[in-house]
Motif scaffolding. Structure first.
Motif, PDB file in Angstrom:
ATOM      1  N   THR A   1       0.958  -1.307   0.113  1.00 52.48           N
ATOM      2  CA  THR A   1       0.046  -0.140  -0.328  1.00 52.48           C
ATOM      3  C   THR A   1       0.736   0.674   0.046  1.00 52.48           C
ATOM      4  OG1 THR A   1      -1.543  -1.102   1.409  1.00 52.48           O
ATOM      5  CG2 THR A   1      -1.821   1.302   0.988  1.00 52.48           C
ATOM      6  N   ALA A   2       2.186   1.013   0.900  1.00 51.71           N
ATOM      7  CA  ALA A   2       2.713   2.669   1.006  1.00 51.71           C
ATOM      8  C   ALA A   2       3.643   2.465  -0.064  1.00 51.71           C
ATOM      9  CB  ALA A   2       3.226   1.987   2.454  1.00 51.71           C
ATOM     10  N   ALA A   3       4.090   1.522  -0.761  1.00 51.13           N
ATOM     11  CA  ALA A   3       4.526   2.157  -2.313  1.00 51.13           C
ATOM     12  C   ALA A   3       3.636   2.031  -3.596  1.00 51.13           C
ATOM     13  CB  ALA A   3       5.300   0.443  -2.508  1.00 51.13           C
ATOM     14  N   SER A   4       2.887   2.127  -3.605  1.00 48.09           N
ATOM     15  CA  SER A   4       1.643   2.502  -4.633  1.00 48.09           C
ATOM     16  C   SER A   4       1.483   4.130  -4.182  1.00 48.09           C
ATOM     17  CB  SER A   4       0.261   1.786  -4.652  1.00 48.09           C
ATOM     18  OG  SER A   4      -0.618   1.730  -3.776  1.00 48.09           O
ATOM     19  N   ILE A   5       0.845   4.480  -2.738  1.00 49.59           N
ATOM     20  CA  ILE A   5       0.887   5.172  -2.483  1.00 49.59           C
ATOM     21  C   ILE A   5       2.225   6.380  -3.199  1.00 49.59           C
ATOM     22  CG2 ILE A   5       0.805   7.515  -0.952  1.00 49.59           C
ATOM     23  CD1 ILE A   5      -0.960   5.235   0.873  1.00 49.59           C
TER      24      ILE A   5
ATOM     25  N   GLY B   1       2.618   9.503  -6.245  1.00 54.38           N
ATOM     26  CA  GLY B   1       2.974  10.658  -6.170  1.00 54.38           C
ATOM     27  C   GLY B   1       3.266  11.333  -4.472  1.00 54.38           C
ATOM     28  N   GLY B   2       1.815  10.177  -3.267  1.00 55.89           N
ATOM     29  CA  GLY B   2       1.705  10.806  -2.042  1.00 55.89           C
ATOM     30  C   GLY B   2       3.299  10.582  -1.520  1.00 55.89           C
ATOM     31  N   LEU B   3       2.174  11.034  -0.101  1.00 56.84           N
ATOM     32  CA  LEU B   3       3.361  10.909   0.464  1.00 56.84           C
ATOM     33  C   LEU B   3       3.046   9.990   1.654  1.00 56.84           C
ATOM     34  CD1 LEU B   3       3.312  14.691   2.277  1.00 56.84           C
ATOM     35  CD2 LEU B   3       4.510  13.822   0.325  1.00 56.84           C
TER      36      LEU B   3
ATOM     37  N   ALA C   1       8.168  -0.006  -3.503  1.00 53.16           N
ATOM     38  CA  ALA C   1       8.579   2.144  -4.613  1.00 53.16           C
ATOM     39  C   ALA C   1       9.812   1.980  -6.021  1.00 53.16           C
ATOM     40  CB  ALA C   1       8.039   2.786  -3.775  1.00 53.16           C
ATOM     41  N   GLY C   2      10.562   1.731  -5.888  1.00 52.40           N
ATOM     42  CA  GLY C   2      11.461   1.378  -7.036  1.00 52.40           C
ATOM     43  C   GLY C   2      11.784   2.671  -7.427  1.00 52.40           C
TER      44      GLY C   2
ATOM     45  N   ALA D   1      -0.137   8.168   4.655  1.00 53.84           N
ATOM     46  CA  ALA D   1      -0.260   6.614   5.309  1.00 53.84           C
ATOM     47  C   ALA D   1       0.961   6.898   6.561  1.00 53.84           C
ATOM     48  CB  ALA D   1       0.101   5.193   4.745  1.00 53.84           C
ATOM     49  N   ILE D   2       0.683   5.965   7.237  1.00 50.74           N
ATOM     50  CA  ILE D   2       2.303   6.444   8.275  1.00 50.74           C
ATOM     51  C   ILE D   2       2.144   4.394   8.659  1.00 50.74           C
ATOM     52  CG2 ILE D   2       3.534   6.524  10.556  1.00 50.74           C
ATOM     53  CD1 ILE D   2       0.418   8.329  10.723  1.00 50.74           C
TER      54      ILE D   2
END
Ligand code: TXA
Ligand code: MG
Length: 462
Positions: free
Chosen positions: A42-46, A50-52, A171-172, A206-207
């Motif tokens: 989930t975090a990698a896709s955010i 372009g998200g934080l 995330a690459g 996300a955290i």
């Protein structure tokens, strides 16, 4: 001409907008392997969108975004309220990611950096690479300008926290990541600290909750310069701009072991210069970057941090006592609060010496140190053992936040909360000075900034 969109399209757009800048950051658990892998995905896709994402590192939590995206990096500055002239560290997970960001690739990494990377990466060490025109070809990939905030260099580090490494790989992307606190507040060493500062209304997607950070102070920031001496020979200089998780002594012995520093036998003499220990520079102090005093740092919101020394022994004669300090800050506690709430961050040894088990600490403290000033409550957060600076480092920011924020202070003029209700943050945090060797130097630099320019106080009987 007004066009009307189908309700399903409107809904989808609203969802997308929410995803890009959600009101509340999702806290993603990692306590089991299955949870960790779905949270990481989930975090990698955010990040890819372009998200934080705030993520744990071994030092402190970072607020990450793609270092290759203008809008993502801009969102970091907005979320933190960070001044636009303070550059960000880029986090990588592989040697290739580093090489791609450095002009000249492998050949652009100085021998001193090669030795430091070999010894301390992955780990709490950030290296500054010059991007100024040179004989090296430009870097294969370039971070966006805002990461560098106008500086002709880029700071890069490879964190050792497994979740950080995994997230960057998934995330690459190289991730620009400052500490995940509101600008000027103590850095976060727990996911809850991030949620307090940036969890709501700050555009954080996300955290990633990785529990407590083990190092507790930020990475050491190191710069490298070549300069030619009077003899015309070029010599390198390794400058420690910010003390951090890797100590100056460790850096010196690493370079010595690589034959780059110290001793006549060294094949190349690289100077190691530590800011505030070996050199000071008004010009550097005025800059927002690493050693900078330009901006407020590590400050609790409500409490005033007071550095104390001389808990044991008679060191510090001539320094003001606590009574003097509190008398000179009559505006704190705020009007309407007759009594002082004091928070102690003392080493275990000092605490045991001050408060024999048979005594009530609050009564004893007031009687000995604050006569004439009722001490409503005494809270303590241990600063670890005086023999282990690493333990003090790990506890520093969490202690400041805990004592500061038990709850918001009542407004000036309001009656204090009756006994038994929620506990208020303390008015004063008395933070014991520790020895400035090893990571103790990093701890004390942050402690001094948290205390502002105020004097150290002698912890003597009033
Ligand atoms: O441990 C850490 O370094 C943490 C974790 C998240 O990795 N990050 C961190 O970032 O402490 P931040 O932004 O809070 O501090 C980065 C420091 C700043 O003082 C900044 O001025 C300095 O690094 N810095 C970044 N790029 C620089 C550059 N190109 N030249 C000089 N200083 C730089
Ligand atoms: Mg920071």
């Amino acid at each position: 001409m007004q066009t009307s969109l189908a309700p399903s399209v409107t809904r989808a757009l609203r969802l997308m907008a929410h995803f890009a800048a959600p009101l509340t950051a999702a806290v993603l658990p990692t306590s089991t392997p299955i949870l960790a892998s779905s949270s990481l995905a989930t975090a990698a896709s955010i990040l890819q969108a372009g998200g934080l994402v705030a993520f744990p590192t071994e030092t402190v939590y970072g607020l990450g975004a793609s270092a290759l995206s203008e809008s993502a990096v801009a969102a970091i500055y907005t979320a933190k309220g960070r001044p636009g002239d303070n550059p960000l560290i880029v986090h990588v997970a592989t040697r290739q990611m580093l090489v791609d960001l450095v002009p000249g690739g492998e050949a652009g990494i100085p021998a001193a950096y090669q030795a430091l990377i070999e010894k301390f990466w992955p780990g709490p060490l950030s290296l500054i690479f010059s991007l100024a025109p040179s004989h090296h070809p430009p870097a294969k990939s370039a971070v966006v300008d805002a990461v560098r905030a106008g500086s002709p260099s880029v700071a890069i580090r490879m964190p050792s926290h497994p979740l950080a490494l995994e997230l960057i790989k998934l995330a690459g992307l190289p991730l620009a990541a400052p500490s995940a606190n509101l600008s000027s507040r103590p850095s976060p060493t727990k996911a809850e600290h991030v949620a307090q500062d940036l969890g709501t209304g700050r555009g954080v997607g996300a955290i990633l909750d990785g529990g407590d950070c083990v190092v507790g102070v930020e990475s050491t920031v190191v710069d490298y310069h070549l300069s030619s001496g009077a003899d015309g020979v070029e010599r390198g200089e390794v400058r420690v701009l910010r003390a951090g998780g890797v100590s100056a002594e460790q850096i010196e012995s690493c370079l010595a072991a690589a034959g780059l520093h110290g001793g006549a036998a060294a094949r190349q003499q690289e100077r190691v210069q530590v800011f505030n220990r070996d050199f000071v520079s008004a010009e550097m102090q005025a800059r927002p970057t690493t050693p900078g005093m330009k901006y407020k740092h590590y400050s609790p919101s409500n409490s005033r941090v007071v550095l104390v020394q001389g808990v044991s022994g008679s060191a510090g004669a001539g320094l003001p006592s606590l009574v003097d300090v509190i008398a000179s800050h009559q505006s704190r506690p705020p009007v309407g609060i007759a009594t002082a709430r004091v928070g102690l961050m003392l080493t275990m040894e000092s605490h045991a010496e001050l408060f024999p088990a048979s005594h009530d600490p609050t009564a004893l403290f007031q009687q000995l140190y604050l006569p004439g000033r009722p001490t409503e409550r005494l809270d303590s957060y241990s600063f670890g053992s005086s023999r282990d600076a690493a333990e003090s480092a790990q506890r520093l920011f969490a202690g400041l936040r805990t004592l500061d924020e038990l709850i918001e202070l009542p407004q000036a003029g309001h009656a204090d909360a009756p006994a038994g209700t929620a506990r208020g943050g303390v008015h004063y945090i008395l933070l014991e000075c520790i020895e400035e060797v090893g990571v103790g130097l990093a701890v004390m630099e942050r402690a001094r900034k948290a205390a502002g320019q105020s004097d150290v106080v002698h912890f003597r009987r009033g």
